[in-house]
Design a protein around this motif. Structure first.
Motif, short mmCIF file in Angstrom:
data_model
loop_
_atom_site.label_atom_id
_atom_site.label_comp_id
_atom_site.label_asym_id
_atom_site.label_seq_id
_atom_site.Cartn_x
_atom_site.Cartn_y
_atom_site.Cartn_z
N LEU A 244 0.83 -1.20 0.00
CA LEU A 244 0.00 0.00 0.00
C LEU A 244 0.87 1.25 0.00
O LEU A 244 0.68 2.17 -0.82
N PHE A 245 1.84 1.30 0.91
CA PHE A 245 2.72 2.47 1.00
C PHE A 245 3.60 2.60 -0.25
O PHE A 245 3.87 3.71 -0.71
N LYS A 246 4.02 1.49 -0.80
CA LYS A 246 4.84 1.51 -2.02
C LYS A 246 4.05 2.14 -3.16
O LYS A 246 4.58 2.94 -3.93
N GLY A 247 2.75 1.79 -3.27
CA GLY A 247 1.94 2.33 -4.34
C GLY A 247 1.72 3.83 -4.25
O GLY A 247 1.63 4.52 -5.27
N TYR A 248 1.64 4.35 -3.04
CA TYR A 248 1.39 5.78 -2.85
C TYR A 248 2.66 6.62 -2.77
O TYR A 248 2.67 7.78 -3.19
N PHE A 249 3.72 6.06 -2.19
CA PHE A 249 4.88 6.89 -1.87
C PHE A 249 6.21 6.34 -2.40
O PHE A 249 7.25 6.95 -2.16
N GLY A 250 6.18 5.23 -3.11
CA GLY A 250 7.40 4.70 -3.69
C GLY A 250 8.06 3.64 -2.83
O GLY A 250 7.91 3.61 -1.61
N ALA A 251 8.84 2.76 -3.51
CA ALA A 251 9.44 1.60 -2.84
C ALA A 251 10.48 2.00 -1.80
O ALA A 251 10.55 1.43 -0.71
N GLN A 252 11.32 2.97 -2.13
CA GLN A 252 12.41 3.34 -1.22
C GLN A 252 11.87 3.87 0.10
O GLN A 252 12.32 3.48 1.18
N ALA B 37 8.83 3.38 1.31
CA ALA B 37 8.10 2.30 1.98
C ALA B 37 9.05 1.39 2.74
O ALA B 37 8.74 0.96 3.86
N ASP B 38 10.20 1.09 2.16
CA ASP B 38 11.20 0.27 2.85
C ASP B 38 11.71 0.98 4.10
O ASP B 38 11.88 0.35 5.16
N SER B 39 11.97 2.29 3.97
CA SER B 39 12.46 3.04 5.13
C SER B 39 11.42 3.06 6.24
O SER B 39 11.74 2.87 7.42
N LEU B 40 10.16 3.29 5.87
CA LEU B 40 9.10 3.31 6.88
C LEU B 40 9.01 1.96 7.59
O LEU B 40 8.88 1.91 8.82
N MET B 41 9.08 0.90 6.83
CA MET B 41 8.91 -0.44 7.40
C MET B 41 10.00 -0.76 8.42
O MET B 41 9.71 -1.27 9.51
N HIS B 42 11.26 -0.44 8.09
CA HIS B 42 12.38 -0.89 8.92
C HIS B 42 12.93 0.18 9.88
O HIS B 42 13.60 -0.18 10.85
N GLU B 43 12.62 1.44 9.63
CA GLU B 43 13.13 2.49 10.51
C GLU B 43 12.07 3.00 11.48
O GLU B 43 12.42 3.66 12.46
#
Length: 369
Positions: free
Chosen positions: A317-325, A327-333
């Motif tokens: 969901l976050f990747k679709g709205y805000f981009g993969a990079q 979304a990855d930062s949000l998930m792990h940071e």
């Protein structure tokens, strides 16, 4: 887990709300001492004693610029002004609980783009805040707002490492303005069997007996939240309890609400959410601090974060709205900051291979059916 012998419930004091009780300092923060609370001691948190800030008290200047501010928000970012901020009161109620004298939580600093990310073109934003307190090393609150399309309030409560207690997971979603999915769970880090064993130690009784499991008692009061989650994304026996609030239902549309039809978010989900959060805080406060268990609890919280980061469908969901990079930062940071992104990458590769194999022989279905 080491627990006190009394099942003390607690109550928020000093807010000028409800019964208006003002407890002495020692009663406001019983966890500062390792001593067991006295038998029959008062509850620290009572849902009725935490009030939601009236909307008319919000600063109009904030409302005018809130598209560029972290939550709590007064209205949705959507251009359609009829789209409500469905879980705004949940966010504000929890925020006031954290900032009350009962929990003494203080905010943790977040990197700017993790505290707020906005996609004006797609009409979406996500805002987060984190807190720590004498009981909790981290309480994260995240709100995703895409108007009538998607609304999500997600929160995780992590006890301090010296308190061997479950985490609290909250995931409230609404799609298309009417399709509601709600999950609130006291999640045992050692698996469902460990929580069942601890229930015996705490003296929680079977159904119909005195002193029932408080989470099951709350769940039983709300039939609409007694559903069962499937195992498509998560193993229900690993990090999930059997007293989870789980509901999938159709909420009435705007026209029905104008006719006076009840909204299940107001009649069921909000009161159940408040009761469950308060019961959870009570559970953690009655878990005695044991520094010798800190390394084991830290490893269990790390395993929980890794498991969640590997499987959380919100990443797409976050990747679709805000981009993969991002979304990855949000998930792990932020969302699961004890997780390892490399382990998640490997897990995703394995799951992709498994899905391709499953597709050859059929499969699919709704993960929340």
């Amino acid at each position: 887990m080491v627990r006190s012998s009394s099942r003390a419930a607690f109550m928020v004091a000093g807010l000028g709300l409800g019964r208006g009780l003002v407890l002495p300092r020692s009663a406001q923060a019983p966890w500062r001492s390792s001593a067991r609370p006295a038998h029959g001691s008062q509850a620290l948190v009572d849902p009725a004693d935490v009030a939601t800030t009236p909307k008319d008290l919000l600063d109009d200047s904030r409302a005018a610029h809130e598209a560029t501010l972290p939550p709590p928000w007064k209205r949705t970012i959507a251009k359609d002004s009829d789209s409500p901020l469905l879980y705004g009161d949940f966010y504000k109620w929890q925020l006031e609980l954290l900032q009350s004298s009962a929990l003494e939580a203080t905010p943790l600093e977040l990197r700017g783009d993790l505290a707020l990310q906005v996609n004006e073109k797609k009409g979406a934003r996500v805002g987060s805040a984190c807190f720590e307190s004498p009981l909790f090393r981290k309480v994260r609150m995240t709100y995703f707002d895409a108007g009538a399309g998607v609304q999500v309030f997600n929160s995780l409560w992590y006890p301090r490492f010296e308190r061997d207690a479950p985490v609290l997971g909250i995931d409230l979603l609404c799609f298309g303005g009417t399709k509601v999915l709600a999950v609130v769970d006291c999640q045992p880090l050692g698996g469902r069997d460990e929580l069942r064993s601890q229930a015996k130690v705490d003296g929680w009784a079977e159904e119909g007996e005195a002193n029932p499991n408080p989470f099951k008692r709350i769940r039983d009061q709300y039939p609409s939240l007694c559903g069962t989650m499937s195992n498509r994304y998560y193993d229900a026996n690993q990090f999930f309890s059997d007293a989870m609030l789980f509901g999938r239902f159709e909420a009435p549309g705007q026209a029905a609400l104008e006719r006076g039809e009840p909204h299940p978010i107001d009649t069921d989900l909000f009161p159940a959410f408040k009761e469950y959060v308060c019961a959870y805080v009570d559970l953690v406060a009655n878990t005695l601090a044991d520094p010798s268990s800190a390394s084991r609890v830290q490893e269990r919280q790390r395993a929980y974060d890794q498991y969640s980061a590997d499987r959380d469908p919100a990443h797409a969901l976050f990747k679709g709205y805000f981009g993969a990079q991002w979304a990855d930062s949000l998930m792990h940071e932020l969302l699961f900051d004890l997780s390892d992104p490399e382990l998640t990458r490997l897990a995703h590769e394995e799951m992709t291979r498994a899905q391709k194999e499953a597709a050859k022989v059929g499969g699919g279905g709704n993960p929340f059916a």
